[in-house]
Design an enzyme around this catalytic site. Structure first.
Site, PDB file in Angstrom:
ATOM      1  N   ASN A 152       0.805  -1.220   0.000  1.00  0.00           N
ATOM      2  CA  ASN A 152       0.000   0.000   0.000  1.00  0.00           C
ATOM      3  C   ASN A 152       0.838   1.270   0.000  1.00  0.00           C
ATOM      4  O   ASN A 152       0.355   2.322  -0.410  1.00  0.00           O
ATOM      5  CB  ASN A 152      -0.951   0.010   1.203  1.00  0.00           C
ATOM      6  CG  ASN A 152      -0.279  -0.370   2.489  1.00  0.00           C
ATOM      7  OD1 ASN A 152       0.309  -1.460   2.609  1.00  0.00           O
ATOM      8  ND2 ASN A 152      -0.328   0.496   3.466  1.00  0.00           N
ATOM      9  N   CYS A 326       3.131   9.552  11.824  1.00  0.00           N
ATOM     10  CA  CYS A 326       2.830  10.444  12.940  1.00  0.00           C
ATOM     11  C   CYS A 326       1.456  10.175  13.530  1.00  0.00           C
ATOM     12  O   CYS A 326       1.180  10.529  14.665  1.00  0.00           O
ATOM     13  CB  CYS A 326       2.901  11.892  12.488  1.00  0.00           C
ATOM     14  SG  CYS A 326       4.565  12.346  12.030  1.00  0.00           S
TER      15      CYS A 326
HETATM   16  C1  PLP Z   1      -6.546  -0.390   3.416  1.00  0.00           C
HETATM   17  C2  PLP Z   1      -5.783  -1.653   3.625  1.00  0.00           C
HETATM   18  C3  PLP Z   1      -6.171  -2.602   4.594  1.00  0.00           C
HETATM   19  C4  PLP Z   1      -7.304  -2.352   5.534  1.00  0.00           C
HETATM   20  O1  PLP Z   1      -8.548  -2.352   4.918  1.00  0.00           O
HETATM   21  P1  PLP Z   1      -9.788  -1.680   5.699  1.00  0.00           P
HETATM   22  O2  PLP Z   1     -10.989  -2.094   4.955  1.00  0.00           O
HETATM   23  O3  PLP Z   1      -9.545  -0.206   5.654  1.00  0.00           O
HETATM   24  O4  PLP Z   1      -9.756  -2.228   7.086  1.00  0.00           O
HETATM   25  C5  PLP Z   1      -5.455  -3.765   4.697  1.00  0.00           C
HETATM   26  N1  PLP Z   1      -4.405  -4.012   3.897  1.00  0.00           N
HETATM   27  C6  PLP Z   1      -4.004  -3.138   2.954  1.00  0.00           C
HETATM   28  C7  PLP Z   1      -2.860  -3.483   2.091  1.00  0.00           C
HETATM   29  C8  PLP Z   1      -4.679  -1.940   2.792  1.00  0.00           C
HETATM   30  O5  PLP Z   1      -4.260  -1.062   1.874  1.00  0.00           O
END
Ligand code: PLP
Length: 390
Positions: A152, A326
């Site tokens: 991410n 942060c």
């Molecule tokens: C956003 C994200 C999550 C969490 O998903 P939510 O639905 O916001 O709890 C988990 N893993 C990755 C790689 C993400 O980008």
């Protein structure tokens, strides 16, 4: 002119109008409880199961291999804690990586406090794990390999199919957090040897607070929430029909014509990357140049604080994200940037711009006009930069 350019699509995406349109009736006229046997209940049940089919189809699974959850985080928690519990007799060793999302990392840390052993594979400077490291980490008592499909923060895409093949040969369950990947790249759980997969609707134009976990037939998965018989007795609680229907619609839209859509996003990404590299000195692209999510741009800017950069971008109507954590109340830079070997001070000067299907060429042009000026202004305030420039 007041502008607002949203370039944080990896954090969340706006709900698509077409998705809201199919959700709306589930919040009004079609309000039934899917467990009820009369007509209103049956209608809810029908749309619930249609959504399950859409999710299954989008990733190459069977509908009865899909479980709806309250988020991507919940899907990660369920997969990991569930396997840990169900296969504890076989062993207590789990393999993961240093760059997972906190939904995975903190779940693994929780299990470590309860007697499980976890190997966190390192990554190279571009964020890739080594398949040899993976093979060497496998033990007699390894029960689970959990490696994210795409990161991410830096966008690096792991060799999922090969990881799955190794896991299969060793009869170890392979889970992948594909929250960033779904809707951005082709996913086929059968072809890619994936046993379990987490996804989340709000990362691809669906509503927040709904996700899904794919669990290949034959894998023992304990119930996560005890109560009624929903989700085949594994996740109790009256289903959030509107959100689930939204997930189904969003995943169908996101995975339809995938190549065409992602190539448009990829072109904007590449324009941002080359524009930044050509116009701003002392920058470093983080993540892999090719094995990279279609919408991910992540740069470190030397002599700059990421937070200051974000603030200045925000003043100019550009919404993005930085690599310093942060939010957690600590000043530590992101674990991902440290794992690819960035020194603390460089990791602190990082910026993620994540492009989505809502973005246009004008957005990118505007960023490429403003960003060099902002970076220059911030650097002029930096004593370090002054020294280097003498
Ligand atoms: C956003 C994200 C999550 C969490 O998903 P939510 O639905 O916001 O709890 C988990 N893993 C990755 C790689 C993400 O980008």
């Amino acid at each position: 002119m007041e502008r607002s350019i949203y370039l944080d699509n990896s954090a969340t995406t706006p709900l698509k109008k077409e998705v809201l349109d199919v959700m709306m009736p589930c919040l009004t006229s079609n309000f039934g409880n899917a467990s009820s046997i009369y007509k209103t209940g049956r209608k809810a049940k029908t749309v619930l199961e249609a959504a399950r089919e859409k999710v299954a189809k989008a990733i190459g699974a069977e509908p009865n291999e899909i479980y709806f959850t309250g988020s991507g985080s919940e899907a990660d928690n369920w997969a990991i804690k569930g396997i840990a519990e169900a296969y504890a007799e076989k062993g207590k060793h789990i393999i993961s990586t240093k760059i997972e999302h906190h939904a995975v990392l903190h779940t693994l840390e929780y299990l470590q406090k309860h007697g499980y052993n976890v190997t966190y594979l390192p990554v190279d400077s571009e964020g890739l794990i080594s398949l040899n490291d993976l093979k060497n980490a496998i033990q007699e008592d390894t029960i689970l390999i959990t490696v994210m499909t795409a990161n991410n923060e830096i966008g690096t895409i792991q060799p999922i199919e090969e990881i799955g093949r190794i896991a299969k040969e060793k009869k170890i369950i392979f889970h992948t957090d594909a929250v960033q990947a779904v809707g951005m790249m082709e996913i086929d759980v059968k072809a890619q040897n994936i046993d379990m997969l987490s996804l989340s609707a709000h990362k691809f134009g669906g509503p927040k607070g709904v996700g899904a976990l794919y669990v290949r037939k034959g894998i023992k998965l304990p119930s996560y929430i005890h109560g009624g018989g929903q989700e085949r007795n594994k996740r109790a609680g009256t289903e959030n029909i509107a959100s689930i229907v939204g997930l189904g619609a969003a995943i169908e839209i996101a995975t339809d014509n995938l190549e065409e859509k992602t190539s448009k996003i990829r072109a904007l990404r590449d324009k941002l990357i080359s524009g930044i590299e050509e116009n701003i000195p002392y920058v470093k692209l983080n993540g892999h140049r090719e094995k990279r999510l279609a919408g991910n741009v992540n740069f470190s800017f030397e002599f700059i604080e990421g937070e200051a950069l974000l603030l200045m971008l925000d003043l100019n109507g550009i919404e993005a994200s930085s690599g310093s954590a942060c939010t957690s109340g600590s000043l530590d830079p992101s674990h991902v940037l440290l794992a690819i070997g960035l020194p603390h001070e460089i990791a602190h000067g990082s910026l993620r711009l994540s492009v989505g299907d809502i973005n246009t060429e004008e957005d990118v042009d505007y960023v490429l006009e403003k960003l060099p000026q902002i970076v220059q202004r911030l650097r002029e305030m930096s004593p370090l930069y002054e020294r280097v420039n003498k």
